[in-house]
Scaffold this motif. Structure first.
Motif, PDB file in Angstrom:
ATOM      1  N   GLY A  26       0.827  -1.207   0.000  1.00 62.57           N
ATOM      2  CA  GLY A  26       0.000   0.000   0.000  1.00 62.57           C
ATOM      3  C   GLY A  26       0.853   1.245   0.000  1.00 62.57           C
ATOM      4  N   PHE A  27       1.913   1.232   0.789  1.00 61.36           N
ATOM      5  CA  PHE A  27       2.804   2.381   0.853  1.00 61.36           C
ATOM      6  C   PHE A  27       3.498   2.605  -0.494  1.00 61.36           C
ATOM      7  CE2 PHE A  27       6.937   4.291   1.998  1.00 61.36           C
ATOM      8  CZ  PHE A  27       6.455   5.463   2.547  1.00 61.36           C
ATOM      9  N   LEU A  28       3.935   1.480  -1.093  1.00 67.11           N
ATOM     10  CA  LEU A  28       4.594   1.576  -2.398  1.00 67.11           C
ATOM     11  C   LEU A  28       3.656   2.196  -3.437  1.00 67.11           C
ATOM     12  CD1 LEU A  28       6.882   0.795  -4.344  1.00 67.11           C
ATOM     13  CD2 LEU A  28       5.900  -1.469  -4.495  1.00 67.11           C
ATOM     14  N   ARG A  29       2.398   1.735  -3.425  1.00 68.17           N
ATOM     15  CA  ARG A  29       1.433   2.274  -4.389  1.00 68.17           C
ATOM     16  C   ARG A  29       1.181   3.752  -4.137  1.00 68.17           C
ATOM     17  NH1 ARG A  29      -3.138  -2.385  -4.217  1.00 68.17           N
ATOM     18  NH2 ARG A  29      -2.001  -3.986  -5.362  1.00 68.17           N
ATOM     19  N   LYS A  30       1.124   4.126  -2.851  1.00 68.63           N
ATOM     20  CA  LYS A  30       0.893   5.520  -2.501  1.00 68.63           C
ATOM     21  C   LYS A  30       2.044   6.384  -3.015  1.00 68.63           C
ATOM     22  CE  LYS A  30      -1.588   8.476  -0.080  1.00 68.63           C
ATOM     23  NZ  LYS A  30      -2.999   8.693  -0.380  1.00 68.63           N
ATOM     24  N   CYS A  31       3.279   5.879  -2.810  1.00 66.13           N
ATOM     25  CA  CYS A  31       4.452   6.629  -3.288  1.00 66.13           C
ATOM     26  C   CYS A  31       4.366   6.820  -4.793  1.00 66.13           C
ATOM     27  CB  CYS A  31       5.737   5.880  -2.956  1.00 66.13           C
ATOM     28  SG  CYS A  31       6.140   5.901  -1.221  1.00 66.13           S
ATOM     29  N   LYS A  32       4.014   5.736  -5.493  1.00 62.11           N
ATOM     30  CA  LYS A  32       3.946   5.832  -6.954  1.00 62.11           C
ATOM     31  C   LYS A  32       2.882   6.833  -7.374  1.00 62.11           C
ATOM     32  CE  LYS A  32       4.495   2.352  -9.759  1.00 62.11           C
ATOM     33  NZ  LYS A  32       4.411   1.033 -10.412  1.00 62.11           N
ATOM     34  N   ALA A  33       1.754   6.811  -6.652  1.00 65.44           N
ATOM     35  CA  ALA A  33       0.679   7.746  -6.992  1.00 65.44           C
ATOM     36  C   ALA A  33       1.133   9.180  -6.769  1.00 65.44           C
ATOM     37  CB  ALA A  33      -0.564   7.436  -6.149  1.00 65.44           C
ATOM     38  N   ARG A  34       1.783   9.431  -5.643  1.00 56.11           N
ATOM     39  CA  ARG A  34       2.229  10.804  -5.359  1.00 56.11           C
ATOM     40  C   ARG A  34       3.252  11.256  -6.395  1.00 56.11           C
ATOM     41  NH1 ARG A  34      -1.315  13.357  -2.673  1.00 56.11           N
ATOM     42  NH2 ARG A  34       0.242  14.993  -2.439  1.00 56.11           N
ATOM     43  N   LEU A  35       4.095  10.322  -6.832  1.00 56.63           N
ATOM     44  CA  LEU A  35       5.112  10.697  -7.817  1.00 56.63           C
ATOM     45  C   LEU A  35       4.486  11.073  -9.152  1.00 56.63           C
ATOM     46  CD1 LEU A  35       7.882   8.087  -7.058  1.00 56.63           C
ATOM     47  CD2 LEU A  35       8.124  10.550  -6.937  1.00 56.63           C
ATOM     48  N   THR A  36       3.317  10.525  -9.436  1.00 57.25           N
ATOM     49  CA  THR A  36       2.627  10.910 -10.670  1.00 57.25           C
ATOM     50  C   THR A  36       1.584  11.995 -10.381  1.00 57.25           C
ATOM     51  OG1 THR A  36       1.243   8.998 -10.290  1.00 57.25           O
ATOM     52  CG2 THR A  36       2.910   8.785 -11.970  1.00 57.25           C
ATOM     53  N   ARG A  37       1.694  12.658  -9.242  1.00 54.26           N
ATOM     54  CA  ARG A  37       0.832  13.764  -8.834  1.00 54.26           C
ATOM     55  C   ARG A  37      -0.633  13.348  -8.746  1.00 54.26           C
ATOM     56  NH1 ARG A  37       2.750  19.447 -10.809  1.00 54.26           N
ATOM     57  NH2 ARG A  37       1.863  19.809  -8.774  1.00 54.26           N
ATOM     58  N   ARG A  38      -0.850  12.078  -8.395  1.00 57.77           N
ATOM     59  CA  ARG A  38      -2.196  11.648  -8.061  1.00 57.77           C
ATOM     60  C   ARG A  38      -2.289  11.546  -6.553  1.00 57.77           C
ATOM     61  NH1 ARG A  38      -3.061   6.476  -9.254  1.00 57.77           N
ATOM     62  NH2 ARG A  38      -0.929   6.025  -9.881  1.00 57.77           N
ATOM     63  N   ARG A  39      -3.527  11.563  -6.037  1.00 56.00           N
ATOM     64  CA  ARG A  39      -3.633  11.389  -4.595  1.00 56.00           C
ATOM     65  C   ARG A  39      -3.458   9.909  -4.247  1.00 56.00           C
ATOM     66  NH1 ARG A  39      -8.702  13.892  -2.365  1.00 56.00           N
ATOM     67  NH2 ARG A  39      -7.554  15.812  -2.660  1.00 56.00           N
ATOM     68  N   GLY A  40      -4.000   9.045  -5.071  1.00 55.41           N
ATOM     69  CA  GLY A  40      -3.822   7.615  -4.872  1.00 55.41           C
ATOM     70  C   GLY A  40      -4.742   7.053  -3.809  1.00 55.41           C
ATOM     71  N   ALA A  41      -4.809   5.727  -3.784  1.00 57.33           N
ATOM     72  CA  ALA A  41      -5.640   5.051  -2.791  1.00 57.33           C
ATOM     73  C   ALA A  41      -4.971   5.161  -1.431  1.00 57.33           C
ATOM     74  CB  ALA A  41      -5.802   3.586  -3.190  1.00 57.33           C
ATOM     75  N   PRO A  42      -5.752   5.025  -0.341  1.00 53.05           N
ATOM     76  CA  PRO A  42      -5.140   5.066   0.985  1.00 53.05           C
ATOM     77  C   PRO A  42      -4.101   3.956   1.163  1.00 53.05           C
ATOM     78  CG  PRO A  42      -7.533   4.966   1.137  1.00 53.05           C
ATOM     79  CD  PRO A  42      -7.196   4.853  -0.288  1.00 53.05           C
ATOM     80  N   VAL A  43      -3.200   4.174   2.092  1.00 57.36           N
ATOM     81  CA  VAL A  43      -2.152   3.172   2.330  1.00 57.36           C
ATOM     82  C   VAL A  43      -2.756   1.845   2.767  1.00 57.36           C
ATOM     83  CG1 VAL A  43      -0.117   2.687   3.714  1.00 57.36           C
ATOM     84  CG2 VAL A  43      -0.506   4.977   2.890  1.00 57.36           C
ATOM     85  N   LEU A  44      -3.904   1.888   3.430  1.00 54.64           N
ATOM     86  CA  LEU A  44      -4.504   0.664   3.944  1.00 54.64           C
ATOM     87  C   LEU A  44      -5.376  -0.043   2.908  1.00 54.64           C
ATOM     88  CD1 LEU A  44      -5.455   1.773   7.554  1.00 54.64           C
ATOM     89  CD2 LEU A  44      -3.409   0.632   6.734  1.00 54.64           C
ATOM     90  N   GLN A  45      -5.390   0.456   1.679  1.00 49.88           N
ATOM     91  CA  GLN A  45      -6.274  -0.130   0.663  1.00 49.88           C
ATOM     92  C   GLN A  45      -6.049  -1.641   0.457  1.00 49.88           C
ATOM     93  OE1 GLN A  45      -8.813   1.468  -0.716  1.00 49.88           O
ATOM     94  NE2 GLN A  45      -9.402  -0.420  -1.745  1.00 49.88           N
ATOM     95  N   PRO A  46      -4.796  -2.138   0.441  1.00 48.74           N
ATOM     96  CA  PRO A  46      -4.622  -3.593   0.250  1.00 48.74           C
ATOM     97  C   PRO A  46      -5.377  -4.425   1.279  1.00 48.74           C
ATOM     98  CG  PRO A  46      -2.539  -2.484  -0.060  1.00 48.74           C
ATOM     99  CD  PRO A  46      -3.504  -1.440   0.399  1.00 48.74           C
ATOM    100  N   TYR A  47      -5.445  -3.955   2.545  1.00 53.38           N
ATOM    101  CA  TYR A  47      -6.215  -4.713   3.543  1.00 53.38           C
ATOM    102  C   TYR A  47      -7.679  -4.755   3.146  1.00 53.38           C
ATOM    103  CZ  TYR A  47      -2.108  -4.152   6.532  1.00 53.38           C
ATOM    104  OH  TYR A  47      -0.856  -4.187   7.038  1.00 53.38           O
ATOM    105  N   ARG A  48      -8.181  -3.618   2.681  1.00 53.57           N
ATOM    106  CA  ARG A  48      -9.597  -3.578   2.271  1.00 53.57           C
ATOM    107  C   ARG A  48      -9.830  -4.505   1.082  1.00 53.57           C
ATOM    108  NH1 ARG A  48     -10.365   2.891   2.307  1.00 53.57           N
ATOM    109  NH2 ARG A  48      -9.829   3.231   4.481  1.00 53.57           N
ATOM    110  N   ASP A  49      -8.857  -4.520   0.167  1.00 51.96           N
ATOM    111  CA  ASP A  49      -8.991  -5.425  -0.987  1.00 51.96           C
ATOM    112  C   ASP A  49      -9.086  -6.871  -0.515  1.00 51.96           C
ATOM    113  OD1 ASP A  49      -8.869  -3.301  -2.633  1.00 51.96           O
ATOM    114  OD2 ASP A  49      -6.787  -3.580  -3.252  1.00 51.96           O
ATOM    115  N   LEU A  50      -8.225  -7.214   0.432  1.00 50.68           N
ATOM    116  CA  LEU A  50      -8.247  -8.593   0.951  1.00 50.68           C
ATOM    117  C   LEU A  50      -9.608  -8.904   1.553  1.00 50.68           C
ATOM    118  CD1 LEU A  50      -4.870  -9.279   2.777  1.00 50.68           C
ATOM    119  CD2 LEU A  50      -5.659 -10.113   0.580  1.00 50.68           C
TER     120      LEU A  50
END
Lengths: 318, 669
Positions: A26-50
């Motif tokens: 989740g943190f990795l995805r958040k970093c990638k989103a911020r780097l592309t100037r998106r807000r991105g999903a919350p860091v805890l999103q993978p838990y919700r997906d599970l």
């Protein structure tokens, strides 16, 4: 008393890796989103997906066999056991002697074996394409990994991961060319094995570029939840491996107290966060390569690892 | 006495093959002969096991048979006992399998009498204690297996395979004959005891090494002498294929160990390089051939070459360590090689039984026409899955342990003083790692194409489960393979005596360690515990399954395959065996097989299918064998005129030869 402490440390390690794996992703995805100037999903999103996947029914393909249903559990279990043996916050793991680094890599090999078989079970074109490519990547990454293990084992005098970590923490290790080569090779292997850009793209929706995602295309519900968790766990395993071998500072040595373990855990969280951020930056700056370029990439890793091991072989003075 | 009982058992096997000649034609003959063979093999197995675990000196026996002034010498030491265990384990499995599978034989009289004879030959080789007995037993084994290769003699493949096998076997025996001649020296001491005592010059020793590697290496399937193996092993009936691939190659490895380690005296360090080089090349080339092959039984035969390569790398390491006085490391390397001998005998027999079951159920050997057999042959599918994991050298099965031990031995080799070894050993290590990883790809492909997916032909769709005897043989072997992987300490301790018989030292006892771990050297250098790993995996999987059942019990429904929204009902759209290996072919093909891929696309608008053609070359056959075969063919065409001469010409020819010989003799004097 010591036994209870060791059991507690081993249990905490098992829970930690499986609990932290979604967070790291989740943190990795958040970093990638911020780097592309998106807000991105919350860091805890993978838990919700599970949770969402676990709440859904499973739709099995009509001709799926028992192997298809058993594979997620076996693959997850093998990866979990492997991840539980890689030191994270403390190197004094109770069961570290039950499998050395070669066995840990082989356990991941067993997991890949079953996952590739599951990909071929339903008999669709995409399952086959994924399995074939995954095995190609694996059969080039595994020898590279073994060459890295050779280098580390020759330096530390052991294939036992906890002893290698202890050796890398000690003052006996200096700056060595072999270590540099091994680190470069290990980074490349880790990227390939955990299916990250530029070898594979975990977020792809274009069928022909998929490797891992094509293989698990037929999974749904709780099976898919396990498969996803396994993939995240594998990423965390490789990050932990790099951290405990090449950035070993702060890992609590065997027999140390609770405080050292807590400090080790804090440092571990920092290391993984930094590694995720670096990985995100790296993935942002590079494009995915063609599948048939992957052998060149992994061949380079194999050569680097081989060169590192060879240097040790020829420089060893008796 | 054990050795006398063993010889009696071998005699009984020979008697059984005579009996098979008499009753083989009857419908009850097949089960009777195989059941008797099973009983005899189990008896021999028990005797060999007792000999392996027994402490004490080697037993010897001289029978007044054979050449009158020599007799036949037999000797039973721990090394021979270990190989007898391997032979009879494979033999018992093949006979049990044969009780059910034998009814597929079209002409049982072409198979039945020769199976016990083949077993007898393989039992006799490890017991032989003089060159004469050894060669007779060796040739007996070769010829009996040759008859079995050509048992189904209608196909052109079988005839060609039999011809090439016979030629290679004859050349191999000839090389061994020369090797023994050199070892015996001018005094002609053909007993192994006198060879052991004699000292040969380094040059002669090198020549013997080369001849043994040629003679026994050809039988074991060492690259580049392997060409007969993938032709001959698959065309025999499946249980005989299992015996040839699983057991006979091991007898050849026994010959190498006996002659090079035991009879030839102290090794020179570069012997290790030669043996290891051939081993590494065999491991990589064998598995690559297997990956690009689509005939199920041939894939297994090629995989045998890979595993023989593994064993030879262990032997080469042991030679190098021994030459440099590192006894403990040599013991580790030899133990790894011997354990792999046992592991491969089990696994390869198991997979050939599985291939036979598939062949019997569907009548096809071409993988491209199989698929979905896990639904139709569930028991076979489970057993073969075990064998596939095992041969991929993955935990918790047994071949992983021997591979792990080999890697541990390689990690000791920087201490070797010679530069040649320092440079070669890591390269061989990389080759082994590559071969092991490719083996996993090979067996995913084999299992995925044959047992998973949807049936690719009507024959595969109509397959049925195999008979109970065959299934029992497969399940027992799969169980043994798992057991050896989970508790390898027992096997390693049993290997102490054979290793000590050859090297004088053996690995430290493993069963003293807690939890049945194995630690080949010091515990700090690396340990492995198959039992705990297996329990952990099973426990974690059960834990997760229970947690999911408890907290997220959801329904399971069946529906059509998703396939990204484009499911196609035609099974032809599945990945094929050739397609599965295509990525690997792109990596290794252009250099090692000079393969080219050409795509012919029809111009736009035309509806003809596009064509993708792959050309690839077997460079070893084309560069080494094809010229020799061409030369022999050309020479025989030339000599053909000699068949049609008049009697006058023949007489003058004979006279001329006589005169020339006499002249030569006169000049020689």
């Amino acid at each position: 008393m010591a036994l209870i402490r060791d059991v507690a440390a081993q249990g905490a390690q098992m829970l930690l890796v499986v609990g932290a794996a979604p967070l790291a992703t989740g943190f990795l995805r958040k970093c990638k989103a911020r780097l592309t100037r998106r807000r991105g999903a919350p860091v805890l999103q993978p838990y919700r997906d599970l949770l969402r996947l676990l709440r859904k029914d499973v739709v099995l393909a009509e001709n799926a066999s028992w192997l298809f249903r058993a594979a997620p559990y076996l693959v997850f279990a093998a990866t979990w056991v492997a991840a539980a043996l890689v030191p994270t916050f403390g190197s004094g793991l109770l069961f570290s002697w039950s499998a050395d680094l070669i066995a840990i890599v082989a356990l991941l090999g067993s997991a890949r074996f079953f996952l590739a078989l599951a990909g071929m079970d339903v008999g669709t074109a995409f399952g086959g394409i994924g399995a074939s490519r995954e095995m190609m990547i694996g059969s080039l990454a595994e020898p590279a990994m073994l060459m890295i293990i050779f280098s580390l084992a020759l330096l530390a005098g052991s294939t036992q991961l906890s002893l290698i970590a202890a050796y890398m923490q000690s003052s006996a290790v200096g700056l060595r060319v072999t270590l540099g080569l091994a680190l470069a090779a290990l980074l490349m292997v880790a990227i390939a094995e955990s299916g990250r850009i530029p070898v594979d793209n975990p977020a792809t929706h274009l069928e022909l570029t998929m490797v891992h995602e094509a293989m698990v295309l037929e999974y749904s519900g709780r099976h898919l939840a396990l498969i996803e968790l396994t993939a995240w766990l594998k990423l965390l395993l490789y990050l932990s491996l790099i951290a405990c071998v090449f950035v070993p500072w702060g890992v609590a040595p065997p027999g140390s107290g609770l405080l050292a373990h807590v400090a080790g855990a804090g440092l571990y969280a920092g290391k993984i966060a930094l590694a995720c951020a670096l990985l995100a930056v790296f993935e942002m700056t590079i494009a995915k390569m063609r599948v048939f370029r992957v052998p060149n990439f992994l061949g380079a890793a194999l050569m680097l690892g081989f060169l590192g091991a060879m240097l040790l072989f020829v420089s060893r003075i008796i | 006495m054990l050795i006398g009982s063993l010889l009696l058992g071998i005699g009984a096997l020979l008697g059984l093959s005579v009996l098979a000649l008499l009753v083989g034609g009857r419908h009850w003959g097949t089960p009777l002969i195989y059941a008797a063979g099973l009983a005899l093999s189990l008896g021999l197995l028990a005797l060999a096991g007792a000999a392996l675990l027994r402490d004490g000196p080697a037993q010897t026996l001289v029978l007044p048979l054979g050449l009158p002034w020599i007799g036949m010498h037999f000797r039973l030491d721990a090394l021979a006992a270990f190989f007898l265990v391997v032979v009879n384990l494979g033999g018992a499995g093949a006979c049990l399998y044969g009780i059910g599978y034998g009814r597929h034989a079209a002409e049982p009289l072409r198979v039945l009498p020769f199976v016990p004879a083949f077993l007898a030959g393989m039992n006799l080789v490890p017991l032989a204690d003089d060159a004469f007995t050894f060669l007779v037993a060796w040739e007996f084994m070769s010829l009996a297996s040759w008859v079995l290769v050509v048992a189904e003699h209608r196909g052109a493949d079988n005839v060609e395979a039999g011809y090439i096998y016979l030629a290679m076997a004859a050349l191999g025996t000839f090389a061994l004959l020369l090797a023994f001649g050199l070892l015996a020296g001018p005094a002609g001491g053909y007993a192994f005891a006198s060879m052991r005592a004699a000292h040969v010059t380094p040059l002669v020793a090198a020549a013997v090494l080369g001849l043994v590697l040629f003679g026994a290496g050809a039988k074991a399937g060492l690259v580049p002498l392997h060409v007969w193996l993938p032709r001959a092993h698959p065309v025999a009936p499946s249980h005989v294929s299992a015996l040839m691939s699983g057991v006979m190659t091991k007898v050849a490895i026994y010959a190498v160990i006996r002659i090079v380690f035991d009879l030839l005296g102290p090794p020179v360090w570069w012997w290790g390089i030669v043996v290891m080089g051939f081993g590494g090349a065999s491991a990589l080339m064998g598995i690559l051939y297997a990956l690009f092959e689509t005939d199920l039984k041939r894939v297994l035969a090629y995989s045998t070459i890979e595993n023989v390569g593994f064993v030879f790398v262990g032997l080469g390491l042991a030679l190098a360590f021994r030459a440099d006085g590192m006894a403990a490391a040599a013991a580790l390397a030899l133990t790894a090689a011997l354990l792999h001998v046992l592991n491969h005998a089990l696994l390869k027999s198991l997979l050939f039984y599985g291939a036979g079951a598939v062949l019997g159920a569907s009548g096809i050997r071409d993988m491209e026409r199989m698929g979905g057999l896990i639904h139709r042959m569930p028991v076979t599918a489970v057993a073969v899955l075990g064998g596939a994991i095992g041969l991929s050298a993955l935990p918790p099965f047994n071949a992983f342990v021997s591979e792990w031990l080999t890697f541990q031995a390689i990690l000791l080799s920087p201490a070797l003083p010679q530069w040649g070894l320092k440079l070669l050993v890591p390269a061989v290590g990389a080759l082994l790692a590559l071969a092991a990883a490719l083996a996993a790809t090979c067996f995913v492909r084999l299992y995925g194409i044959v047992f998973l997916g949807r049936p690719r032909s009507d024959a595969a769709a109509g397959a049925h489960e195999t008979d109970p005897f065959s299934a029992a043989a497969m399940l027992i072997f799969a169980g043994l393979a798992l057991l050896l992987g989970v508790v390898p300490g027992f096997a390693l301790d049993a290997l102490g005596a054979p290793v000590a018989a050859v090297l004088g030292v053996h690995m430290p006892a493993e069963l003293r360690l807690p939890w049945l771990s194995i630690a080949p050297l010091a515990a700090s250098r690396g340990t492995y515990n198959g039992l705990l790993v297996c329990l952990f995996i099973a426990g974690s999987a059960a834990l997760v399954a229970a947690a999911i059942r408890l907290f997220a019990p959801r329904r399971t429904t069946r529906g059509p395959a998703w396939d990204c929204g484009f499911p196609d009902p035609s099974p032809a759209l599945q990945y094929s065996a050739a397609g599965f290996a295509e990525p690997i072919r792109r990596v290794f093909g252009p250099t090692l097989f000079r393969s080219r891929t050409s795509v012919r696309m029809p111009p736009p608008g035309e509806t003809r299918p596009a064509r993708l053609v792959v050309h690839s070359h077997d460079l070893i056959w084309e560069t080494l064998y094809a010229p020799v075969a061409g030369l022999v063919a050309a020479a025989s065409t030339r000599l053909n005129v000699m068949q049609f001469l008049t009697i006058r010409r023949y007489l003058s020819l004979v006279f001329a030869v006589l005169v020339i010989l006499l002249l030569v003799l006169a000049l020689w004097r």
